[in-house]
Enzyme design. Structure first.
Site, short mmCIF file in Angstrom:
data_model
loop_
_atom_site.label_atom_id
_atom_site.label_comp_id
_atom_site.label_asym_id
_atom_site.label_seq_id
_atom_site.Cartn_x
_atom_site.Cartn_y
_atom_site.Cartn_z
N ASN A 102 3.77 9.05 3.70
CA ASN A 102 2.87 9.11 4.85
C ASN A 102 1.42 9.37 4.43
O ASN A 102 0.68 10.07 5.10
CB ASN A 102 3.34 10.15 5.87
N ASP B 234 3.86 -1.21 -1.73
CA ASP B 234 3.33 0.14 -1.87
C ASP B 234 2.15 0.11 -2.84
O ASP B 234 2.33 -0.17 -4.03
CB ASP B 234 4.42 1.08 -2.41
N CYS C 211 -0.26 6.49 2.52
CA CYS C 211 -0.83 5.17 2.19
C CYS C 211 -0.51 4.14 3.27
O CYS C 211 -1.32 3.86 4.14
CB CYS C 211 -0.30 4.65 0.85
N ARG C 212 0.68 3.58 3.18
CA ARG C 212 1.04 2.46 4.05
C ARG C 212 1.17 2.83 5.52
O ARG C 212 0.62 2.14 6.39
CB ARG C 212 2.35 1.81 3.58
N SER C 213 1.91 3.88 5.82
CA SER C 213 2.13 4.19 7.24
C SER C 213 0.86 4.64 7.95
O SER C 213 0.65 4.25 9.11
CB SER C 213 3.29 5.17 7.43
N CYS D 100 6.73 5.29 6.06
CA CYS D 100 6.82 4.91 4.65
C CYS D 100 7.35 6.13 3.89
O CYS D 100 7.94 7.02 4.49
CB CYS D 100 5.47 4.43 4.11
#
Length: 169
Positions: free
Chosen positions: A28, A140, A30-32, A25
């Protein structure tokens, strides 16, 4: 399954006999990391032998832990990601991993722009592995509230389950 998050594995693709998956993402944090955590859990539960990591296309969070809301979300699902550390996508990742999954279109474009000619990794959008979700981005949650992190968790868990199912076959 490789569990040493953030280590320099020094992988030589000619020596890798198991799939290796990198989730990417922007920062690096939150999402990933949530995608990494979800896939680690699903892969471990399925008995898959796979290497898993995450990275960001940006460098401003390198060395920092995940967003506290991401840590709390993973913890609610029984997973500790507090020890994860952000890192930036590196050119070596295109040879170290068999699969690189972007969590949104902007990061997919950035990944493809950095992809060297001799890359061996397959690059795709993460939700492309989920039937009916092809072409969609994982939202996000960074600028929102805790509820957005749960939405992200549901998306990455759905993708993790679909990806693991493909690897089992």
């Amino acid at each position: 399954m490789e569990l040493n998050k953030g280590a320099d594995y020094g992988w030589d693709m000619s020596m890798i006999t198991v799939p290796s998956v990198l989730f990417v993402c922007l920062g690096n944090i939150c999402r990933s990391p949530l995608a990494e955590a979800a896939f680690r859990k699903v892969a471990q539960d399925a008995g898959l032998d796979v290497r898993v990591d995450s990275a960001g296309t940006g460098d401003w969070h390198v060395g920092k832990g995940p967003d506290q809301r991401a840590i709390a979300t993973a913890a609610r699902h029984g997973i500790d990601i507090a020890y994860y550390r952000a890192r930036q996508l590196a050119v070596e990742d295109f040879a170290r991993f068999t699969h690189i999954f972007a969590l949104d279109h902007a990061n997919l474009e950035d990944i493809r722009a950095r992809e060297p000619r001799d890359a061996s990794a397959s690059v795709a959008l993460l939700l492309d592995v989920v039937p009916g979700r092809e072409g969609q981005s994982v939202a996000d949650p960074y600028f929102g509230d805790d509820a957005g992190f749960e939405v992200t968790w549901r998306d990455v868990m759905q993708a993790a389950e679909a990806l693991a199912a493909r690897m089992i076959v």
